[in-house]
Design a protein around this motif. Structure first.
Motif, PDB file in Angstrom:
ATOM      1  N   GLY A  42      -4.733  -5.923  -0.007  1.00 15.83           N
ATOM      2  CA  GLY A  42      -5.814  -5.076   0.455  1.00 15.83           C
ATOM      3  C   GLY A  42      -5.901  -4.989   1.964  1.00 15.83           C
ATOM      4  O   GLY A  42      -5.029  -5.457   2.699  1.00 15.83           O
ATOM      5  N   LEU A  80       0.827  -1.194   0.000  1.00 19.81           N
ATOM      6  CA  LEU A  80       0.000   0.000   0.000  1.00 19.81           C
ATOM      7  C   LEU A  80       0.867   1.251   0.000  1.00 19.81           C
ATOM      8  O   LEU A  80       1.774   1.384   0.829  1.00 19.81           O
ATOM      9  N   ASP A 105      -4.838   6.538  -2.171  1.00 15.96           N
ATOM     10  CA  ASP A 105      -4.270   5.213  -1.934  1.00 15.96           C
ATOM     11  C   ASP A 105      -4.043   4.435  -3.222  1.00 15.96           C
ATOM     12  O   ASP A 105      -4.866   4.479  -4.141  1.00 15.96           O
ATOM     13  N   VAL A 146      -3.116   0.368  -4.036  1.00 17.60           N
ATOM     14  CA  VAL A 146      -2.954  -0.976  -3.491  1.00 17.60           C
ATOM     15  C   VAL A 146      -2.504  -1.897  -4.622  1.00 17.60           C
ATOM     16  O   VAL A 146      -3.115  -1.919  -5.698  1.00 17.60           O
TER      17      VAL A 146
END
Length: 238
Positions: free
Chosen positions: A55, A20, A48, A50
């Protein structure tokens, strides 16, 4: 302008967790600055990314309005209310956490990242029944105008939340000016530039810059180049 805050993209907090990458406009988890807690009811604005197949595992929330706006890739959602969904660019997701909810958010794809805006607002009602909402706004008209994607009214355009707040998106050609009229007197405006460069009441903003202010007159956004803009209207107190 009085009562204004400028948050250049480079001034955001950055969290690198490997899977992340998170650029955080306001204080969040381990990143803390007492001068960067919130803008009115706007508490979190995280940019964000990912990576494939990764996740956020099952975790709780309560008494917060949580909004996700995918920018690239597909975000997979599951929650303790039994909802299971995939959110793509051109869609917006909301959760009213209320009395409490558990959920997970994962990148649906193994071979490409998912990038999305994670936004939290304080609610104007506490301990409501948790709820989930999602809608597709991709076919709406936001070319050189503001398209509403969120409001406090279940019967209005876009999704709805428990707060006197409105979200609008605009895709602007260079040189275009758009005037924004407050939906509720006394509210503030937070402009976030997804990409491009704009001028807001004399302040120049570039990609991922944020600018919050309490309007004292006209609010005019001018595109200095082709730009995508998110405008968030929120109350100062609730």
């Amino acid at each position: 302008m009085k009562n204004a805050v400028l948050h250049p993209a480079s001034s955001r907090f950055f969290a690198d967790h490997g899977w992340l990458q998170s650029a955080q406009t306001f204080s969040f988890h381990g990143n803390y600055d007492p001068a960067r807690i919130q803008f009115g009811a706007l508490r979190v604005l995280n940019d964000d990314t990912v990576y494939g197949g990764k996740g956020f595992g099952r975790h709780p929330h309560d008494n917060m309005e949580i909004i996700s706006i995918p920018l690239k890739g597909s975000l997979e959602h599951q929650d303790s209310m039994g909802n299971a969904a995939v959110i793509n660019p051109g869609e917006i997701q909301v959760m009213s956490a209320g009395t409490g909810i558990y959920h997970t958010e994962f990148n649906k794809n193994q071979d490409q990242p998912v990038s999305f805006l994670q936004i939290w607002l304080y609610p104007d009602k506490l301990n409501v029944a948790p709820r989930y909402g999602q809608t597709d706004y991709s076919k709406g008209d936001r070319h050189n105008r503001f398209q509403q994607i969120l409001s406090p009214d279940p019967n209005d355009q876009g999704v709805w939340i428990h707060q006197q707040a409105w979200f609008h998106l605009a895709e602007m050609d260079a040189g275009i000016e758009i005037e924004y009229a407050l939906k509720k007197e006394g509210n503030g405006v937070y402009v976030f530039v997804i990409d491009g460069m704009v001028e807001v009441n004399g302040e120049t903003l570039q990609q991922r810059d944020g600018y919050g202010f309490w309007p004292e007159g006209r609010t005019v956004i001018k595109a200095l180049e082709k730009s995508n803009v998110l405008l968030i209207e929120v109350p100062e107190k609730w």
